[in-house]
Motif scaffolding. Structure first.
Motif, PDB file in Angstrom:
ATOM      1  N   UNK A   1       3.900  -6.191   2.032  1.00 22.09           N
ATOM      2  CA  UNK A   1       4.711  -4.982   2.089  1.00 22.09           C
ATOM      3  C   UNK A   1       5.408  -4.913   3.438  1.00 22.09           C
ATOM      4  N   UNK A   2       6.448  -4.096   3.485  1.00 28.65           N
ATOM      5  CA  UNK A   2       7.160  -3.800   4.719  1.00 28.65           C
ATOM      6  C   UNK A   2       7.157  -2.282   4.862  1.00 28.65           C
ATOM      7  N   UNK A   3       6.858  -1.805   6.054  1.00 26.58           N
ATOM      8  CA  UNK A   3       6.770  -0.363   6.247  1.00 26.58           C
ATOM      9  C   UNK A   3       7.450   0.102   7.516  1.00 26.58           C
ATOM     10  N   UNK A   4       7.765   1.379   7.531  1.00 24.09           N
ATOM     11  CA  UNK A   4       8.339   2.011   8.717  1.00 24.09           C
ATOM     12  C   UNK A   4       7.630   3.340   8.960  1.00 24.09           C
ATOM     13  N   UNK A   5       7.693   3.775  10.189  1.00 18.71           N
ATOM     14  CA  UNK A   5       7.268   5.132  10.547  1.00 18.71           C
ATOM     15  C   UNK A   5       8.407   5.717  11.357  1.00 18.71           C
ATOM     16  N   UNK A   6       8.968   6.812  10.880  1.00 15.17           N
ATOM     17  CA  UNK A   6      10.052   7.514  11.574  1.00 15.17           C
ATOM     18  C   UNK A   6       9.559   8.910  11.916  1.00 15.17           C
ATOM     19  N   UNK A   7      10.049   9.441  13.016  1.00  8.85           N
ATOM     20  CA  UNK A   7       9.556  10.721  13.501  1.00  8.85           C
ATOM     21  C   UNK A   7      10.658  11.774  13.506  1.00  8.85           C
TER      22      UNK A   7
ATOM     23  N   UNK B   1       7.214  10.274   9.031  1.00 10.56           N
ATOM     24  CA  UNK B   1       7.544   9.816   7.687  1.00 10.56           C
ATOM     25  C   UNK B   1       7.126   8.352   7.600  1.00 10.56           C
ATOM     26  N   UNK B   2       6.099   8.089   6.807  1.00 11.93           N
ATOM     27  CA  UNK B   2       5.611   6.724   6.600  1.00 11.93           C
ATOM     28  C   UNK B   2       6.186   6.239   5.274  1.00 11.93           C
ATOM     29  N   UNK B   3       6.877   5.116   5.311  1.00 10.69           N
ATOM     30  CA  UNK B   3       7.499   4.568   4.109  1.00 10.69           C
ATOM     31  C   UNK B   3       7.120   3.100   3.975  1.00 10.69           C
ATOM     32  N   UNK B   4       6.797   2.687   2.746  1.00 11.93           N
ATOM     33  CA  UNK B   4       6.453   1.301   2.446  1.00 11.93           C
ATOM     34  C   UNK B   4       7.272   0.834   1.260  1.00 11.93           C
ATOM     35  N   UNK B   5       7.569  -0.449   1.244  1.00 14.17           N
ATOM     36  CA  UNK B   5       8.187  -1.043   0.060  1.00 14.17           C
ATOM     37  C   UNK B   5       7.455  -2.345  -0.242  1.00 14.17           C
ATOM     38  N   UNK B   6       7.245  -2.586  -1.528  1.00 20.13           N
ATOM     39  CA  UNK B   6       6.619  -3.817  -1.965  1.00 20.13           C
ATOM     40  C   UNK B   6       7.200  -4.236  -3.302  1.00 20.13           C
ATOM     41  N   UNK B   7       7.036  -5.484  -3.620  1.00 22.27           N
ATOM     42  CA  UNK B   7       7.591  -6.031  -4.856  1.00 22.27           C
ATOM     43  C   UNK B   7       6.603  -5.857  -6.005  1.00 22.27           C
ATOM     44  N   UNK B   8       7.140  -5.720  -7.214  1.00 27.15           N
ATOM     45  CA  UNK B   8       6.292  -5.614  -8.400  1.00 27.15           C
ATOM     46  C   UNK B   8       5.314  -6.780  -8.505  1.00 27.15           C
ATOM     47  N   UNK B   9       5.787  -7.985  -8.206  1.00 28.60           N
ATOM     48  CA  UNK B   9       4.925  -9.157  -8.407  1.00 28.60           C
ATOM     49  C   UNK B   9       3.737  -9.189  -7.446  1.00 28.60           C
ATOM     50  N   UNK B  10       3.694  -8.306  -6.448  1.00 29.54           N
ATOM     51  CA  UNK B  10       2.552  -8.218  -5.546  1.00 29.54           C
ATOM     52  C   UNK B  10       1.384  -7.474  -6.193  1.00 29.54           C
ATOM     53  N   UNK B  11       1.629  -6.819  -7.326  1.00 25.84           N
ATOM     54  CA  UNK B  11       0.614  -6.034  -8.022  1.00 25.84           C
ATOM     55  C   UNK B  11       0.212  -6.704  -9.333  1.00 25.84           C
ATOM     56  N   UNK B  12      -1.010  -6.384  -9.798  1.00 24.18           N
ATOM     57  CA  UNK B  12      -1.506  -6.896 -11.085  1.00 24.18           C
ATOM     58  C   UNK B  12      -1.210  -5.863 -12.164  1.00 24.18           C
TER      59      UNK B  12
ATOM     60  N   UNK C   1       4.302  -4.929   8.828  1.00 28.59           N
ATOM     61  CA  UNK C   1       4.447  -6.011   7.859  1.00 28.59           C
ATOM     62  C   UNK C   1       3.082  -6.577   7.492  1.00 28.59           C
ATOM     63  N   UNK C   2       2.875  -6.769   6.191  1.00 23.09           N
ATOM     64  CA  UNK C   2       1.681  -7.444   5.701  1.00 23.09           C
ATOM     65  C   UNK C   2       2.115  -8.635   4.871  1.00 23.09           C
TER      66      UNK C   2
END
Length: 181
Positions: A50-56, A68-79, A43-44
């Motif tokens: 962003x929120x992320x996971x690592x699954x093996x 498998x590294x996966x991240x999700x973030x919201x549009x409003x976090x980007x410019x 978590x950042x």
């Protein structure tokens, strides 16, 4: 009598622990980042949350594991910037798996990605609508995992780290399902 009551502390059972302040307890209860970390997520916080996971998963050869590294973030976090009839945001992701023992070769990956949307309203979405996934082949062992996301069009960035154990998979078996986009 009033002087005696005014100087007394609230009643507390002997041997019981001090009670935390209610504001502190509530803040921890409603802090989603703390809850996600407690559940094992990377978590950042702001500005590039962003929120992320690592699954093996079992690798192609016996001494490798697929991460498998996966991240999700919201549009409003980007410019976003206007580009023709669309809005464009770009972000840079860095993944690092450094062996905790000091020996071994670290695995690092850096990649750039773009998000295109048609309307300004989509640039302000607060749900986690941006998904990133990457597979890495690793040797089993203990690693220091670091993930960073940087907004290419702005100054914001986010980072999360933790120590994780990459498991060894021996022989055939059944595992819990892993969602892959």
């Amino acid at each position: 009598m009033a002087a005696l009551l005014g100087g007394c502390q609230p009643w507390q059972r002997v041997g019981s622990e001090d009670r935390p302040q209610p504001g502190v307890t509530l803040a921890r209860m409603f802090d989603p980042a703390s809850l996600y970390r407690a559940m094992g997520f990377l978590v950042s916080g702001p500005p590039t949350s962003f929120i992320g996971t690592v699954r093996y998963l079992k690798g192609a050869v016996p001494d490798s594991t697929l991460a498998l590294c996966a991240l999700s973030l919201a549009n409003h976090a980007l410019s976003f910037r206007r580009e023709g009839n669309e809005f464009l945001a770009e972000y840079h992701v860095e993944l690092s798996f450094r062996p905790d023992s000091g020996g071994g070769v670290p695995r690092e990956l850096a990649s750039d990605h773009a998000v295109r949307v048609r309307t300004f309203q989509e640039t302000q979405r607060i749900d986690e609508s941006v998904l990133f996934q990457q597979f890495l082949s690793l040797r089993p062992g203990v690693y220091h995992v670091m993930v960073s996301v940087r907004d290419v069009n702005g100054p914001s960035a986010g980072r999360a780290e933790r120590t994780d154990t990459v498991p060894a998979f021996a022989g055939p078996g059944i595992a819990t399902p892993v969602a892959v986009y």
